[in-house]
Design a protein around this motif. Structure first.
Motif: not given
Length: 158
Positions: A60-65
């Motif tokens: 949830k806190a991150g992006g695609k990576e």
């Protein structure tokens, strides 16, 4: 204890059990059986903590990576939990096949642990921050206590 420290402590326990299991011999059937049961218990609980608490927060806190990392980690769990560990449990502990399968489980888990500790956990620290990791750690400790309590309250099979 924060979530990362708690999971790293779990990793150390799992690595110790894997080492003991891989160093056991075909003659040590009772020892192998006990170690395998402990390993399965540790892995099952650890996987639950990661997949229900840390991984969703990380994703949830991150992006695609981070999304890709999340799916890779879950797939590694599935490989161990659904394929490799059940096969090992069905293998005769006195056989050399058991020794070979232990080696494979050990390599898979050590690879997974290394990736988490060198890639996912440092990113989680940055993305989530100290306060959230402390909250997640408290949640994990509560879940661990509840799971351990539930497993000790199970009636023994007749």
């Amino acid at each position: 204890m924060n979530a990362i420290d708690l999971l790293k402590a779990d990793h150390e326990r799992v690595k110790t059990l894997l080492t003991q299991l891989s160093e056991s011999t075909e003659r040590g059937v009772k020892k192998r059986t006990e170690l395998l049961a402990k390993l399965e218990m540790e892995i099952t609980l650890h996987t639950k903590l990661e997949e229900e608490i840390l991984y969703p927060a990380f994703r949830k806190a991150g992006g695609k990576e981070q999304d890709i990392m999340y799916h890779e980690a879950k797939e590694e769990h599935r490989t161990v939990d659904s394929l490799v560990l059940p096969d090992l449990k069905q293998t005769e502990p006195s056989s050399t096949e058991f020794s070979g399968r232990v080696k494979v489980v050990k390599e898979l888990l050590e690879h997974h642990i290394e990736e988490e500790e060198s890639e996912m956990f440092p990113q989680a620290k940055k993305l989530l921050g100290k306060a959230i990791l402390e909250e997640l750690g408290a949640e994990m400790e509560a879940m661990k206590a509840a799971c351990k309590k539930a497993s000790t309250n199970k009636p023994l099979a007749a």
